[in-house]
Design a protein around this motif. Structure first.
Motif, PDB file in Angstrom:
ATOM      1  N   THR A  82     109.766   0.083 -10.371  1.00 18.05           N
ATOM      2  CA  THR A  82     110.984  -0.734 -10.428  1.00 18.05           C
ATOM      3  C   THR A  82     112.231   0.130 -10.257  1.00 18.05           C
ATOM      4  O   THR A  82     113.255  -0.353  -9.773  1.00 18.05           O
ATOM      5  CB  THR A  82     111.083  -1.516 -11.748  1.00 18.05           C
ATOM      6  N   GLU A  83     112.146   1.400 -10.633  1.00 25.32           N
ATOM      7  CA  GLU A  83     113.302   2.290 -10.498  1.00 25.32           C
ATOM      8  C   GLU A  83     113.508   2.772  -9.062  1.00 25.32           C
ATOM      9  O   GLU A  83     114.583   3.258  -8.731  1.00 25.32           O
ATOM     10  CB  GLU A  83     113.172   3.487 -11.440  1.00 25.32           C
ATOM     11  N   ILE A  84     112.493   2.649  -8.228  1.00 31.92           N
ATOM     12  CA  ILE A  84     112.656   3.088  -6.834  1.00 31.92           C
ATOM     13  C   ILE A  84     112.731   1.893  -5.871  1.00 31.92           C
ATOM     14  O   ILE A  84     112.597   2.065  -4.658  1.00 31.92           O
ATOM     15  CB  ILE A  84     111.542   4.071  -6.395  1.00 31.92           C
ATOM     16  N   VAL A 102     109.882 -10.769  -8.298  1.00 29.03           N
ATOM     17  CA  VAL A 102     108.894 -11.159  -7.274  1.00 29.03           C
ATOM     18  C   VAL A 102     107.483 -10.790  -7.745  1.00 29.03           C
ATOM     19  O   VAL A 102     106.541 -11.578  -7.596  1.00 29.03           O
ATOM     20  CB  VAL A 102     109.209 -10.470  -5.930  1.00 29.03           C
ATOM     21  N   ILE A 103     107.356  -9.614  -8.328  1.00 30.67           N
ATOM     22  CA  ILE A 103     106.056  -9.178  -8.851  1.00 30.67           C
ATOM     23  C   ILE A 103     105.571 -10.140  -9.918  1.00 30.67           C
ATOM     24  O   ILE A 103     104.397 -10.551  -9.931  1.00 30.67           O
ATOM     25  CB  ILE A 103     106.160  -7.748  -9.411  1.00 30.67           C
ATOM     26  N   SER A 104     106.457 -10.544 -10.820  1.00 24.34           N
ATOM     27  CA  SER A 104     106.090 -11.471 -11.894  1.00 24.34           C
ATOM     28  C   SER A 104     105.617 -12.806 -11.334  1.00 24.34           C
ATOM     29  O   SER A 104     104.613 -13.362 -11.790  1.00 24.34           O
ATOM     30  CB  SER A 104     107.286 -11.676 -12.822  1.00 24.34           C
ATOM     31  N   ASP A 105     106.330 -13.326 -10.345  1.00 27.69           N
ATOM     32  CA  ASP A 105     105.934 -14.602  -9.735  1.00 27.69           C
ATOM     33  C   ASP A 105     104.535 -14.502  -9.130  1.00 27.69           C
ATOM     34  O   ASP A 105     103.714 -15.418  -9.276  1.00 27.69           O
ATOM     35  CB  ASP A 105     106.938 -15.004  -8.653  1.00 27.69           C
ATOM     36  N   LYS A 106     104.268 -13.402  -8.445  1.00 24.32           N
ATOM     37  CA  LYS A 106     102.955 -13.236  -7.822  1.00 24.32           C
ATOM     38  C   LYS A 106     101.860 -13.075  -8.876  1.00 24.32           C
ATOM     39  O   LYS A 106     100.738 -13.586  -8.712  1.00 24.32           O
ATOM     40  CB  LYS A 106     102.970 -12.025  -6.877  1.00 24.32           C
ATOM     41  N   LEU A 107     102.173 -12.369  -9.955  1.00 26.04           N
ATOM     42  CA  LEU A 107     101.186 -12.164 -11.012  1.00 26.04           C
ATOM     43  C   LEU A 107     100.771 -13.489 -11.659  1.00 26.04           C
ATOM     44  O   LEU A 107      99.630 -13.632 -12.101  1.00 26.04           O
ATOM     45  CB  LEU A 107     101.746 -11.224 -12.076  1.00 26.04           C
ATOM     46  N   HIS A 108     101.684 -14.434 -11.714  1.00 26.74           N
ATOM     47  CA  HIS A 108     101.356 -15.729 -12.320  1.00 26.74           C
ATOM     48  C   HIS A 108     100.320 -16.509 -11.506  1.00 26.74           C
ATOM     49  O   HIS A 108      99.719 -17.447 -12.025  1.00 26.74           O
ATOM     50  CB  HIS A 108     102.625 -16.562 -12.512  1.00 26.74           C
TER      51      HIS A 108
END
Length: 240
Positions: free
Chosen positions: A23-25, A31-37
Motif C-alpha cells: 500500500t505504501e508503494i 480495490v483490494i478489499s472489494d476484490k477480497l469480498h
C-alpha cells in the motif's frame, strides 16, 4: 523493466507486512478489499495505520473481523473459494500458488496429502487477506521482476497449534528450502509461512538491491517490537 526489490534481511517478512508495504508503494487498498469480498464471505474490514518502528515511519495492516484469529480451514476449501471468486485469472493463479506452496509443505511435515491438509495458523480470514491481498496488489502494480535479499527467519521457539516448535517453524523452513537465509541473533519468529510463500512465489532472483531508478519506497510494519532494529519489511519499486 518494472522491478520490485524486497528487503527482508533484518526483520524477515509476514503476509500482513507484505500487504502493508504494497500500500505504501501504490497499491489501492479499497480495490483490494472489494476484490477480497468476492473470495471471503465472512464480514471484515481493512485499513492501514501509520506507526513508527524504532524511529522509522511505516504502515501496519489492520484487519477487523469477528472470526477468531487463526481459525481453521482446509486447503481444498480455500482453493475452491479462490477459483469461484471474481478475481482476475492472474490474481487467482498467484494466490493459488502461494496457498499450494504452504499446503505442500504442511502435507510433507504431517505426512498427509493436499486434499487432507488442514491449515491452522494460515487458515483464518486474516491469513487469507494477507495472501490473496498481496497477490492482488502485486498484479495491480504491473511488476515484471522481483529481487529479494536473503531472508531473515529468526531463532528460538514458538507456541503453535500442536505445541512448542523451533524457529523457523517447520512449514516456514520447508518453504524456504534452497532459498538463501540471512543470519540474525533475534530470538523469535521473523518470517512466517505466509511470508515465506510470498517470497517463494514472487521472487525472480535473490541478491542485493539492483541497479535501478527508484520510484517508490514502502515500509510494512509487523506487530512485534525489537530492541535493536525496526520490525519492518522494505519494498522498493522502480525501473531496472
Amino acid at each position: 523493466m518494472r522491478t520490485l526489490f524486497i528487503d527482508c534481511g533484518i526483520s524477515g517478512i509476514a503476509g500482513d507486512m507484505s500487504l502493508a508495504a504494497f500500500t505504501e508503494i501504490g497499491a489501492d487498498l479499497s480495490v483490494i478489499s472489494d476484490k477480497l469480498h468476492s473470495v471471503i464471505k465472512e464480514d471484515f474490514s481493512l485499513s492501514v495505520e501509520k506507526v513508527v518502528k524504532k524511529g522509522l515511519s511505516s504502515s501496519q495492516l489492520i484487519i477487523d473481523t469477528e472470526e477468531e484469529k487463526h481459525s481453521h480451514r482446509h486447503y481444498t476449501n480455500i482453493k475452491e473459494a479462490i477459483e469461484q471468486s471474481s478475481l482476475e485469472e492472474e490474481e487467482k493463479l498467484t494466490a493459488l500458488s502461494m496457498f499450494e506452496t504452504i499446503a505442500i509443505a504442511e502435507a510433507k511435515i504431517h505426512n498427509s496429502t493436499l486434499e487432507k491438509v488442514h491449515f491452522h495458523e494460515v487458515g483464518g480470514v486474516d491469513s487469507m487477506i494477507d495472501i490473496i491481498g498481496t497477490a492482488i496488489a502485486y498484479h495491480q502494480l504491473d511488476i515484471e521482476k522481483v529481487i529479494t535479499t536473503p531472508v531473515a527467519a529468526g531463532n528460538g521457539y514458538i507456541h503453535m497449534a500442536h505445541g512448542l516448535y523451533p524457529v523457523p517453524a517447520p512449514a516456514t523452513l520447508e518453504i524456504l528450502k534452497n532459498i538463501p537465509l540471512h543470519h540474525t541473533d533475534v530470538q523469535g519468529e521473523l518470517t512466517t509461512p505466509t511470508g515465506a510463500a510470498i517470497i517463494r512465489t514472487l521472487t525472480t532472483e535473490f541478491g542485493t538491491i539492483p541497479a535501478m531508478k527508484v520510484n517508490e519506497i514502502g515500509y510494512g510494519a509487523g506487530a512485534k517490537d525489537f530492541d535493536n532494529h525496526p520490525n519492518v519489511v522494505r519494498f522498493v519499486l522502480g525501473e531496472s
